[in-house]
Scaffold this active site. Structure first.
Site, short mmCIF file in Angstrom:
data_model
loop_
_atom_site.label_atom_id
_atom_site.label_comp_id
_atom_site.label_asym_id
_atom_site.label_seq_id
_atom_site.Cartn_x
_atom_site.Cartn_y
_atom_site.Cartn_z
N TYR A 61 30.19 33.39 11.66
CA TYR A 61 30.56 33.15 13.09
C TYR A 61 29.44 33.74 13.83
O TYR A 61 28.96 32.89 15.01
CB TYR A 61 31.97 34.16 13.21
CG TYR A 61 32.23 34.06 14.88
CD1 TYR A 61 33.00 33.08 15.15
CD2 TYR A 61 32.22 35.13 15.72
CE1 TYR A 61 33.43 32.97 16.45
CE2 TYR A 61 32.35 35.39 17.10
CZ TYR A 61 33.26 34.00 17.52
OH TYR A 61 33.84 34.02 18.87
N SER B 286 29.30 33.66 22.21
CA SER B 286 29.97 34.79 22.12
C SER B 286 28.99 35.96 22.24
O SER B 286 27.84 35.71 21.95
CB SER B 286 30.74 35.08 20.61
OG SER B 286 31.25 36.19 20.41
N1 LIG Z 1 38.81 35.91 22.20
C1 LIG Z 1 37.68 36.56 22.46
O1 LIG Z 1 37.58 37.79 22.62
C2 LIG Z 1 36.36 35.65 22.20
C3 LIG Z 1 35.07 36.49 22.23
C4 LIG Z 1 34.06 35.48 22.28
C5 LIG Z 1 34.08 34.26 22.08
N2 LIG Z 1 35.36 33.71 21.96
C6 LIG Z 1 35.22 32.19 21.54
O2 LIG Z 1 36.27 31.69 22.52
C7 LIG Z 1 36.59 30.35 22.10
C8 LIG Z 1 38.27 30.44 21.87
O3 LIG Z 1 38.75 31.36 21.03
P1 LIG Z 1 40.06 32.29 21.50
O4 LIG Z 1 39.66 33.51 21.54
O5 LIG Z 1 40.97 31.77 22.67
O6 LIG Z 1 40.82 32.22 19.91
P2 LIG Z 1 42.15 31.52 19.69
O7 LIG Z 1 43.13 31.57 20.41
O8 LIG Z 1 42.08 31.77 18.28
O9 LIG Z 1 41.74 29.79 19.88
C9 LIG Z 1 40.84 29.13 18.94
C10 LIG Z 1 40.81 27.74 19.51
O10 LIG Z 1 40.01 27.01 18.69
C11 LIG Z 1 40.75 25.85 18.42
N3 LIG Z 1 40.33 25.50 16.76
C12 LIG Z 1 40.07 26.39 15.66
N4 LIG Z 1 39.64 25.53 14.61
C13 LIG Z 1 39.86 24.32 15.12
C14 LIG Z 1 39.61 23.03 14.49
N5 LIG Z 1 39.05 22.98 13.14
N6 LIG Z 1 39.88 21.79 15.12
C15 LIG Z 1 39.88 21.95 16.52
N7 LIG Z 1 40.32 22.97 17.10
C16 LIG Z 1 40.19 24.21 16.52
C17 LIG Z 1 42.10 26.34 18.29
O11 LIG Z 1 43.10 25.13 18.32
P3 LIG Z 1 44.63 25.00 17.86
O12 LIG Z 1 45.39 25.04 18.93
O13 LIG Z 1 44.53 24.06 17.04
O14 LIG Z 1 44.86 26.34 17.25
C18 LIG Z 1 42.16 27.35 19.64
O15 LIG Z 1 42.56 26.50 20.67
C19 LIG Z 1 36.09 30.26 20.45
O16 LIG Z 1 34.90 29.46 20.60
C20 LIG Z 1 35.77 31.82 20.28
O17 LIG Z 1 34.81 32.03 19.29
C21 LIG Z 1 36.30 34.42 21.97
#
Ligand SMILES: NC(=O)c1ccc[n+]([C@@H]2O[C@H](COP(=O)([O-])OP(=O)(O)OC[C@H]3O[C@@H](n4cnc5c(N)ncnc54)[C@H](OP(=O)(O)O)[C@@H]3O)[C@@H](O)[C@H]2O)c1
Length: 264
Positions: A167, A153
């Site tokens: 985080y 990130s």
């Molecule tokens: N959105 C952004 O702008 C952004 C920016 C920087 C980095 N990121 C990174 O991108 C990645 C995906 O995030 P996102 O933005 O797509 O958010 P999100 O929609 O909340 O997705 C989070 C994902 O992580 C999984 N997850 C969370 N806790 C878990 C656990 N205990 N065991 C297994 N799976 C788990 C969730 O699976 P479930 O289906 O079980 O909920 C979901 O698929 C993350 O690593 C996040 O830090 C996102």
């Protein structure tokens, strides 16, 4: 001979990928991108029915296997690797995307906001790499390495006003872990890179957006390219890194953030 852009440089035909957290958000965008490039893809989600529905929907694009898993413990990662092996077999591309966040004022930021975030964002990705070493080593070759892609990130590099203490520390840790693994695994023909998303509209960033979906002041004040990330933005970099086009890239931290890091 020149580059073979028109002859499968970005094709993932015949490749097998695992995307953790591939049922929704960025993971779903990544899984769909890999499928469209020709890979077969396994996805995880904590809820079995969510995982199965997403895999069924994505099967319209290409072969997609649901593997429900809660990745909050290393034991769960070991078990996921075992079930993947049983269901699919070999592995060419591992995308450690599942992630967890926690934000709150420092005065009341709870101790319990640390172990869960560090487990999902750092330890489980490491355990999965360790467990999949036999498969990744078997599918890696000098001119076609196997790939590990860790989702970091911008919050692990730049200071963001998120008060997401565990985080941002966990994301800095996964960047460094990626470089360490890249160095250690290069002789096995495994590349390891970190992709650093900026601001994509997923459930993780929902609290930063208003009802219209636009982030409060973030676009104008914070993102040089003045828009949020789109599915093609994240899928594009992942397909690049996973394909022959990305075979010579390892140990890199690649921001996909509209310029937040690069234009500072
Ligand atoms: N959105 C952004 O702008 C952004 C920016 C920087 C980095 N990121 C990174 O991108 C990645 C995906 O995030 P996102 O933005 O797509 O958010 P999100 O929609 O909340 O997705 C989070 C994902 O992580 C999984 N997850 C969370 N806790 C878990 C656990 N205990 N065991 C297994 N799976 C788990 C969730 O699976 P479930 O289906 O079980 O909920 C979901 O698929 C993350 O690593 C996040 O830090 C996102």
């Amino acid at each position: 001979m020149g580059p073979e852009v028109d002859r499968g440089l970005f094709s993932l035909s015949g490749k097998r990928a695992l995307v953790t957290g591939g049922a929704q958000g960025l993971g779903r965008m990544i899984a769909e991108g890999l499928l469209r490039a020709g890979a077969q893809v396994a996805i995880t989600s904590r809820k079995a029915e969510v995982c199965e529905r997403a895999a069924q929907e994505m099967s319209a694009i290409g072969p997609c296997t649901p593997l429900p898993a809660d990745l909050s413990t290393p034991e769960a990662a070991v078990e996921l690797a075992r079930r993947y092996r049983e269901a699919v077999g070999g592995l060419d591309i591992l995308v450690n995307n599942a992630g967890k966040t926690w934000g709150g004022p420092i005065e009341t930021f709870p101790d319990k906001a640390w172990p869960g975030v560090m487990a999902v964002n750092v330890q489980t990705p490491f355990t999965l790499v360790r467990e999949f070493l036999p498969e990744l080593t078997a599918s890696g070759a000098a001119d076609g390495p196997s790939r590990v892609i860790n989702i970091g990130s911008v919050a692990g590099v730049a200071i963001e006003p998120l008060q997401a203490y565990s985080y941002s520390a966990s994301k800095a840790a996964i960047h460094q872990l990626s470089r360490q693994l890249a160095a250690d695994l290069s002789e096995r023909n495994i590349t390891v890179n970190a992709v650093l998303p900026g601001f994509f509209p997923t459930s993780m960033t929902a609290h930063l957006r208003d009802n219209e979906g636009a982030p409060k002041g973030v676009i104008d004040n914070h993102i040089p390219l003045r828009r949020l990330g789109r599915p093609d933005d994240i899928a594009g970099i992942i397909v690049f890194l996973a394909s022959r086009a990305g075979a010579y890239v390892t140990g890199a931290e690649i921001p996909v953030d509209g310029g937040i890091i690069g234009c500072r």
